[in-house]
Design a protein around this motif. Sequence first.
Motif, PDB file in Angstrom:
ATOM      1  N   THR A  33       1.045  -0.958  -0.040  1.00  0.00           N
ATOM      2  CA  THR A  33      -0.487  -0.100   0.341  1.00  0.00           C
ATOM      3  C   THR A  33       1.172   1.047  -0.179  1.00  0.00           C
ATOM      4  O   THR A  33       2.457   1.615  -0.063  1.00  0.00           O
ATOM      5  CB  THR A  33      -0.905   0.064   1.265  1.00  0.00           C
ATOM      6  OG1 THR A  33      -0.312  -0.170   2.304  1.00  0.00           O
ATOM      7  CG2 THR A  33      -1.680  -0.802   1.204  1.00  0.00           C
ATOM      8  N   THR A  34       0.265   2.022  -0.368  1.00  0.00           N
ATOM      9  CA  THR A  34       1.123   4.087  -0.217  1.00  0.00           C
ATOM     10  C   THR A  34       0.185   4.243   0.952  1.00  0.00           C
ATOM     11  O   THR A  34      -0.480   4.446   1.444  1.00  0.00           O
ATOM     12  CB  THR A  34       1.044   3.826  -1.424  1.00  0.00           C
ATOM     13  OG1 THR A  34      -0.209   4.371  -2.073  1.00  0.00           O
ATOM     14  CG2 THR A  34       1.160   3.127  -2.599  1.00  0.00           C
TER      15      THR A  34
ATOM     16  N   HIS B 180      -8.199   5.853   2.815  1.00  0.00           N
ATOM     17  CA  HIS B 180      -8.310   5.163   3.993  1.00  0.00           C
ATOM     18  C   HIS B 180      -8.206   6.363   5.077  1.00  0.00           C
ATOM     19  O   HIS B 180      -8.428   7.540   5.420  1.00  0.00           O
ATOM     20  CB  HIS B 180      -6.618   4.210   4.530  1.00  0.00           C
ATOM     21  CG  HIS B 180      -6.096   5.488   4.585  1.00  0.00           C
ATOM     22  ND1 HIS B 180      -4.858   5.609   3.469  1.00  0.00           N
ATOM     23  CD2 HIS B 180      -4.992   6.037   6.063  1.00  0.00           C
ATOM     24  CE1 HIS B 180      -3.648   6.543   3.627  1.00  0.00           C
ATOM     25  NE2 HIS B 180      -4.406   6.524   5.278  1.00  0.00           N
ATOM     26  N   HIS B 181      -8.794   5.934   6.221  1.00  0.00           N
ATOM     27  CA  HIS B 181      -9.220   6.436   7.862  1.00  0.00           C
ATOM     28  C   HIS B 181      -8.551   6.065   8.854  1.00  0.00           C
ATOM     29  O   HIS B 181      -7.496   5.247   8.768  1.00  0.00           O
ATOM     30  CB  HIS B 181     -10.486   6.064   8.178  1.00  0.00           C
ATOM     31  CG  HIS B 181     -11.856   6.522   6.590  1.00  0.00           C
ATOM     32  ND1 HIS B 181     -11.803   7.734   6.569  1.00  0.00           N
ATOM     33  CD2 HIS B 181     -12.268   5.796   6.606  1.00  0.00           C
ATOM     34  CE1 HIS B 181     -12.482   7.420   5.690  1.00  0.00           C
ATOM     35  NE2 HIS B 181     -13.383   6.087   4.972  1.00  0.00           N
ATOM     36  N   GLY B 182      -8.122   7.942   9.648  1.00  0.00           N
ATOM     37  CA  GLY B 182      -7.095   6.939  10.615  1.00  0.00           C
ATOM     38  C   GLY B 182      -5.587   7.408  10.119  1.00  0.00           C
ATOM     39  O   GLY B 182      -5.246   7.831   9.116  1.00  0.00           O
TER      40      GLY B 182
ATOM     41  N   LEU C  73      -6.748  -3.499   1.660  1.00  0.00           N
ATOM     42  CA  LEU C  73      -5.527  -2.362   1.993  1.00  0.00           C
ATOM     43  C   LEU C  73      -5.756  -1.380   1.138  1.00  0.00           C
ATOM     44  O   LEU C  73      -5.539  -0.329   2.223  1.00  0.00           O
ATOM     45  CB  LEU C  73      -4.197  -4.146   1.577  1.00  0.00           C
ATOM     46  CG  LEU C  73      -4.106  -4.626   2.508  1.00  0.00           C
ATOM     47  CD1 LEU C  73      -2.854  -6.466   1.057  1.00  0.00           C
ATOM     48  CD2 LEU C  73      -4.447  -4.705   4.267  1.00  0.00           C
ATOM     49  N   ARG C  74      -5.429  -1.501   0.146  1.00  0.00           N
ATOM     50  CA  ARG C  74      -5.644  -0.011  -0.305  1.00  0.00           C
ATOM     51  C   ARG C  74      -6.678   0.680   0.146  1.00  0.00           C
ATOM     52  O   ARG C  74      -6.367   2.067   0.755  1.00  0.00           O
ATOM     53  CB  ARG C  74      -5.811  -0.014  -2.410  1.00  0.00           C
ATOM     54  CG  ARG C  74      -6.337   1.674  -2.607  1.00  0.00           C
ATOM     55  CD  ARG C  74      -6.512   1.293  -4.130  1.00  0.00           C
ATOM     56  NE  ARG C  74      -8.211   0.988  -4.216  1.00  0.00           N
ATOM     57  CZ  ARG C  74      -8.936   2.037  -3.105  1.00  0.00           C
ATOM     58  NH1 ARG C  74      -8.227   3.257  -3.276  1.00  0.00           N
ATOM     59  NH2 ARG C  74      -9.925   2.128  -3.812  1.00  0.00           N
ATOM     60  N   LEU C  75      -8.286   0.711   0.580  1.00  0.00           N
ATOM     61  CA  LEU C  75      -8.894   0.913   0.958  1.00  0.00           C
ATOM     62  C   LEU C  75      -8.719   1.917   2.455  1.00  0.00           C
ATOM     63  O   LEU C  75      -9.439   2.655   2.601  1.00  0.00           O
ATOM     64  CB  LEU C  75     -10.734   0.280   1.345  1.00  0.00           C
ATOM     65  CG  LEU C  75     -10.908   0.678  -0.460  1.00  0.00           C
ATOM     66  CD1 LEU C  75     -11.974  -0.213  -0.437  1.00  0.00           C
ATOM     67  CD2 LEU C  75     -11.110   1.852  -0.786  1.00  0.00           C
TER      68      LEU C  75
END
Length: 95
Positions: free
Chosen positions: A18-19, A24-26, A53-55
């Motif tokens: 991931t990057t 994503h949150h947090g 994972l991306r989300l």
Amino acid sequence: MRMIALLALGALAACAGTTDEGPHHGAVGECSADAAQGLVGRAGTAELAAEALRLTGLRTVRWIRPGQAVTMDYRADRLDISLDDAGKVARISCG
């Protein structure tokens, strides 16, 4: 055979990476499964894990089948994807 396939899916997902970009949150590395809840009900595939994972911005997926024993250790960078008997996502949570 089924367990080997699931382990392979988990390995593929873990390699997806991931990057810091994405919805994503947090904080990065801090688990928040909220962004991946739209994936519940879909087939548990490597592509789904990569999308989760991306989300979420996390790095590791742990696949959990019904009745499977899992460790109770908590990892803030791990997303747990629980599957039903048909191999569909029943629950996505932090783990």
